[in-house]
Structures are given as structure tokens and as C-alpha cells.
Design a protein around this motif. Structure first.
Motif, mmCIF file in Angstrom:
data_model
loop_
_atom_site.group_PDB
_atom_site.id
_atom_site.type_symbol
_atom_site.label_atom_id
_atom_site.label_comp_id
_atom_site.label_asym_id
_atom_site.label_seq_id
_atom_site.Cartn_x
_atom_site.Cartn_y
_atom_site.Cartn_z
ATOM 1 N N THR A 1 0.831 -1.209 0.000
ATOM 2 C CA THR A 1 0.000 0.000 0.000
ATOM 3 C C THR A 1 0.862 1.253 0.000
ATOM 4 O OG1 THR A 1 -1.780 -1.163 1.168
ATOM 5 C CG2 THR A 1 -1.821 1.245 1.221
ATOM 6 N N GLY A 2 1.888 1.296 0.821
ATOM 7 C CA GLY A 2 2.783 2.451 0.845
ATOM 8 C C GLY A 2 3.520 2.630 -0.470
ATOM 9 N N ALA A 3 3.922 1.523 -1.100
ATOM 10 C CA ALA A 3 4.632 1.603 -2.379
ATOM 11 C C ALA A 3 3.722 2.147 -3.474
ATOM 12 C CB ALA A 3 5.173 0.230 -2.761
ATOM 13 N N VAL A 4 2.452 1.717 -3.465
ATOM 14 C CA VAL A 4 1.499 2.231 -4.451
ATOM 15 C C VAL A 4 1.260 3.723 -4.226
ATOM 16 C CG1 VAL A 4 -0.905 2.148 -5.214
ATOM 17 C CG2 VAL A 4 0.373 0.024 -4.902
ATOM 18 N N LEU A 5 1.134 4.143 -2.969
ATOM 19 C CA LEU A 5 0.954 5.569 -2.679
ATOM 20 C C LEU A 5 2.160 6.381 -3.133
ATOM 21 C CD1 LEU A 5 -0.698 5.442 0.870
ATOM 22 C CD2 LEU A 5 -1.786 6.082 -1.296
ATOM 23 N N ALA A 6 3.362 5.849 -2.930
ATOM 24 C CA ALA A 6 4.571 6.536 -3.395
ATOM 25 C C ALA A 6 4.552 6.668 -4.912
ATOM 26 C CB ALA A 6 5.815 5.781 -2.932
ATOM 27 N N PHE A 7 4.176 5.609 -5.598
ATOM 28 C CA PHE A 7 4.057 5.640 -7.056
ATOM 29 C C PHE A 7 3.064 6.707 -7.499
ATOM 30 C CE2 PHE A 7 0.822 3.827 -10.042
ATOM 31 C CZ PHE A 7 1.404 4.257 -11.226
ATOM 32 N N VAL A 8 1.910 6.786 -6.841
ATOM 33 C CA VAL A 8 0.891 7.770 -7.201
ATOM 34 C C VAL A 8 1.418 9.185 -7.001
ATOM 35 C CG1 VAL A 8 -1.372 8.699 -6.530
ATOM 36 C CG2 VAL A 8 -1.072 6.236 -6.796
ATOM 37 N N LEU A 9 2.122 9.436 -5.902
ATOM 38 C CA LEU A 9 2.640 10.774 -5.631
ATOM 39 C C LEU A 9 3.694 11.194 -6.653
ATOM 40 C CD1 LEU A 9 2.926 10.689 -1.730
ATOM 41 C CD2 LEU A 9 1.288 11.992 -3.107
ATOM 42 N N VAL A 10 4.611 10.286 -6.992
ATOM 43 C CA VAL A 10 5.632 10.611 -7.990
ATOM 44 C C VAL A 10 4.981 10.843 -9.350
ATOM 45 C CG1 VAL A 10 7.678 9.790 -9.203
ATOM 46 C CG2 VAL A 10 7.437 9.365 -6.751
ATOM 47 N N THR A 11 4.011 9.999 -9.704
ATOM 48 C CA THR A 11 3.306 10.160 -10.978
ATOM 49 C C THR A 11 2.580 11.496 -11.032
ATOM 50 O OG1 THR A 11 3.020 7.770 -11.207
ATOM 51 C CG2 THR A 11 1.536 9.165 -12.487
ATOM 52 N N ALA A 12 1.960 11.891 -9.923
ATOM 53 C CA ALA A 12 1.259 13.173 -9.873
ATOM 54 C C ALA A 12 2.219 14.332 -10.126
ATOM 55 C CB ALA A 12 0.561 13.345 -8.528
ATOM 56 N N ALA B 1 4.137 18.432 -14.101
ATOM 57 C CA ALA B 1 5.194 19.095 -14.859
ATOM 58 C C ALA B 1 4.948 18.977 -16.360
ATOM 59 C CB ALA B 1 6.556 18.495 -14.495
ATOM 60 N N VAL B 2 4.584 17.787 -16.830
ATOM 61 C CA VAL B 2 4.325 17.587 -18.264
ATOM 62 C C VAL B 2 3.134 18.425 -18.710
ATOM 63 C CG1 VAL B 2 3.592 15.893 -19.989
ATOM 64 C CG2 VAL B 2 5.366 15.289 -18.324
ATOM 65 N N TYR B 3 2.082 18.443 -17.901
ATOM 66 C CA TYR B 3 0.880 19.211 -18.258
ATOM 67 C C TYR B 3 1.176 20.709 -18.275
ATOM 68 C CZ TYR B 3 -3.735 21.367 -17.795
ATOM 69 O OH TYR B 3 -4.857 22.154 -17.978
ATOM 70 N N ARG B 4 1.848 21.194 -17.234
ATOM 71 C CA ARG B 4 2.047 22.639 -17.072
ATOM 72 C C ARG B 4 3.128 23.194 -18.004
ATOM 73 N NH1 ARG B 4 0.617 26.030 -12.918
ATOM 74 N NH2 ARG B 4 -0.140 24.248 -11.714
ATOM 75 N N TRP B 5 4.172 22.418 -18.262
ATOM 76 C CA TRP B 5 5.325 22.948 -18.986
ATOM 77 C C TRP B 5 5.462 22.411 -20.406
ATOM 78 C CZ3 TRP B 5 8.519 21.626 -14.072
ATOM 79 C CH2 TRP B 5 8.253 22.597 -13.083
#
Length: 379
Positions: free
Chosen positions: A336-347, A352-356
Motif C-alpha cells: 500500500t505504501g509503495a502504491v501511494l509513493a508511485f501515485v505521488l511521484v506520478t502526480a 510538470a508535463v501538463y504545465r510545462w
């Protein structure tokens, strides 16, 4: 180009705007995109944990029992998120295809897709060559020519397929749909129902061709495209029906034509995750019909608006992040913690990709390449 050419383009744009193609408000579009993003993220997490790592996770157990065992959707929720994205694409762009000039339609679509795609492909190539990520196909690495082909999605048409960023196969389907809309623009403006019906016939022809034509003349990727295009045509039919451009009888005929293509694709094994695709598409279509015009509190939550507007960036980058983040974090936090870390990094990367990249590139390209000016940009 001289002044006469410019005048001709302006006349064409004026004619395009005269087409009766009313706007259909889709207040629930961001909510549907958010559901699609969650389904795609879940699908790749589930494939990775179950098929690659041979591990479980309590969320997978719950989803399997409720949505796969009981609701009958594809295993790993495969194709659920893709089908939502495709239906929304068909629903949202058909009006533009009818009203805009061919040039403006192509520019508006490509300017949104291509810059973020190229940045993501470049990042994927760098990660492979640094040994951080692997290929999404069987090769141990990627050559210069294969890398160049990847920027135009050409690797998917090689045999064996070369995929440095596997999720981008869906963009070949979208681009094929856009090309078809451009080619069939006159039909779409005069006899709109013919376009999805003819599209269904062409998809069926491709599936039959690849079934009976032996190697090396078959093109396997075309079967994947033909098996997915019916979801875009379903979105197109929904728009035509909601806008009252076609009557309910033609809606029924169009839907049945797409269903038959999906049945054929299932029979010839053009799909890759079981045989529940028709039912999955039925459920997704029902979800789009139910939530497409929803304008309630949930759809206006900031997290829904954020996810919906960043959904393309999330789709592009998440598989570049998932595997390395998960394997490095899971020893310390558990699944669960690893999935949350993945979600945060992806966000963070998606923002950055969307804004820049995605938003400024689309604005810049539309402002310089479209012929209709401000009025066309608002259409």
C-alpha cells in the motif's frame, strides 16, 4: 501562400461553422476521465503484482471479487480505462470534425497530443539506455532507428513489435480515428450516420484480412486498432444521438454494427485479456451515458478536476514510474505504501508535463498553425 489561398481557407472555415452540430455539454467529462485514470493505474498495478511479481494486494482482492467476479468485467480491469477514454474522444471531437476545416481539426488534435508524447518517448528511451527501465516488448534495448520510429509510433507496426512506451499504442487508434474523420468529413457533414457504419465495415474487413492472410502480409497491430476503434465510433454515435442529428433507429443500427465488430474481434482473438470485451464495453457505455452530463458535487471536487485535466499526462508517464518506484519502496512500506509513493511521484511528473509541455505547446501551435483565429479556437 498568397491572399487568395487565405481567403479560400476563411470561406471554408465559415462554411464549416454553418454546419448544424450543436454543442453537447459534458459536465461529467472530468469525472469520467478520473475513473478512466484510476482503472488504467489499477490495471497496470494488478498486472505487475500478479503476473510479474507473483504477489497479492488487498485492493486487488476487493476489485476482483466485486468488479471481475460479480460484475463480469475483464480481468485486471483491462480495457476499462482505455474504453472510457476512447468513448469520450469520439463523443467530444465529432462536433469539431464536423465544424472545423480539415487543417484546423488536425492542428487542434495533434498540437495537444504530439508534444507531450515526444517528451515521454524521449524520457522512455533515456531510461532504457541508462538501464533504469526495460522495454515494453521483448528486446533488451532500442536501436537508433527503432527510437526514431517510436516518435511516430512506428515501432508498433514492426514484426516483432518494438515498444519503448507500451501505453502509446492507444494513440495509434486515436490518430487513425482523427485521420478517418478528416477523410470522411464531407460524409460526416451530410450523412453523419454513414461514418460510424462505414467505420465498422472497415474494421471488420481488417480483422478478416489479418485472419486469412498469412505472414508476412498480415499486420497484427491493425487488428488491435480495428478491435478498439468501435469504442470511438460508439462515442461518435452517442454525440450524434444526444445532439439529435440522427434518430434513435439509426443510433440502434450504429450501436449494433459496433457490437458485431467487437464480437468478431473476440472470436478471432484480436483482444489480449480474455473474452469479456463486449460486456466490458457495454458497462463502460452505460457509465458514460449515466455520468456524461452529471454536474454534481463529486464531479466538481478539485481532485477530480485536477485528475481529469492531467489525465493525458498521467496516462503517458505512469508506466515509466511504476516499476522502479514500487520495487524500491515496497521493502520499507509494504504494497500500500509503495502504491501511494508511485501515485505521488506520478502526480508530480504529470503536473510538470501538463504545465510545462502539454498546455503551452498546444497554445503556441494552435495560435500559429490554425486558420480560423480566435473564433475557430472557441469552436
Amino acid at each position: 501562400m498568397g491572399a487568395p489561398g487565405r481567403s479560400s481557407e476563411q470561406d471554408s472555415s465559415t462554411t464549416a461553422r454553418a454546419v448544424v452540430a450543436p454543442r453537447v455539454e459534458l459536465a461529467g467529462a472530468n469525472l469520467l476521465r478520473t475513473i478512466a485514470v484510476l482503472a488504467v493505474l489499477y490495471s497496470h498495478i494488478s498486472f505487475y503484482l500478479i503476473d510479474d511479481r507473483g504477489e497479492g494486494w488487498w485492493v486487488i482482492d476487493v476489485v476482483y471479487r466485486v468488479l471481475i467476479e460479480d460484475a463480469g468485467l475483464n480481468n485486471h480491469l483491462s480495457f476499462v480505462g482505455v474504453a472510457i477514454f476512447m468513448l469520450l474522444t469520439g463523443l467530444l471531437v465529432t462536433r469539431s470534425a464536423m465544424r472545423q476545416t480539415r487543417r484546423d481539426f488536425a492542428v487542434s488534435r495533434l498540437s495537444r497530443l504530439v508534444p507531450a508524447l515526444w517528451v515521454s518517448i524521449a524520457l522512455a528511451i533515456v531510461l532504457v539506455r541508462l538501464g533504469i527501465n526495460g522495454m515494453f516488448s521483448g528486446q533488451p534495448g532500442i536501436s537508433n532507428s527503432e527510437a526514431a520510429l517510436s516518435f511516430v509510433l512506428g515501432g508498433f507496426f514492426l514484426k516483432p513489435e518494438v515498444a519503448v512506451l507500451g501505453v502509446t499504442w492507444t494513440l495509434t487508434v486515436q490518430l487513425m480515428f482523427y485521420l478517418y474523420c478528416v477523410a470522411a468529413r464531407d460524409l460526416l457533414r451530410k450523412w453523419p450516420v454513414v461514418v460510424p457504419l462505414l467505420g465498422a465495415a472497415l474494421c471488420a474487413a481488417v480483422l478478416v484480412y489479418n485472419l486469412y492472410i498469412p505472414q508476412p502480409w498480415s499486420v497484427p497491430m491493425l487488428s488491435k486498432i480495428a478491435a478498439t476503434l468501435p469504442t470511438l465510433f460508439l462515442g461518435q454515435i452517442i454525440y450524434l444521438g444526444w445532439a439529435r442529428i440522427i434518430g434513435w433507429r439509426m443510433v440502434v443500427v450504429g450501436v449494433l454494427a459496433q457490437a458485431e465488430v467487437v464480437r468478431l474481434a473476440t472470436d478471432v482473438h484480436a483482444y489480449w485479456a480474455g473474452d469479456q470485451y463486449l460486456w466490458t464495453i457495454v458497462v463502460v457505455t452505460g457509465l458514460v451515458l449515466l455520468l456524461g452530463r452529471y454536474d454534481g458535487r463529486i464531479g466538481n471536487l478539485w481532485i477530480v478536476r485536477w485528475t481529469g485535466t492531467r489525465s493525458y499526462a498521467i496516462y503517458l508517464v505512469h508506466t515509466l514510474i511504476l516499476y522502479r518506484v514500487y520495487e524500491n519502496v515496497v521493502p520499507y512500506t509494504g504494497p500500500t505504501g509503495a502504491v501511494l509513493a508511485f501515485v505521488l511521484v506520478t502526480a508530480g511528473v504529470s503536473e510538470a508535463v501538463y504545465r510545462w509541455v502539454e498546455t503551452p505547446a498546444a497554445t503556441w501551435l494552435n495560435g500559429r498553425l490554425r486558420t480560423g483565429g480566435g473564433a475557430a479556437r472557441r469552436s
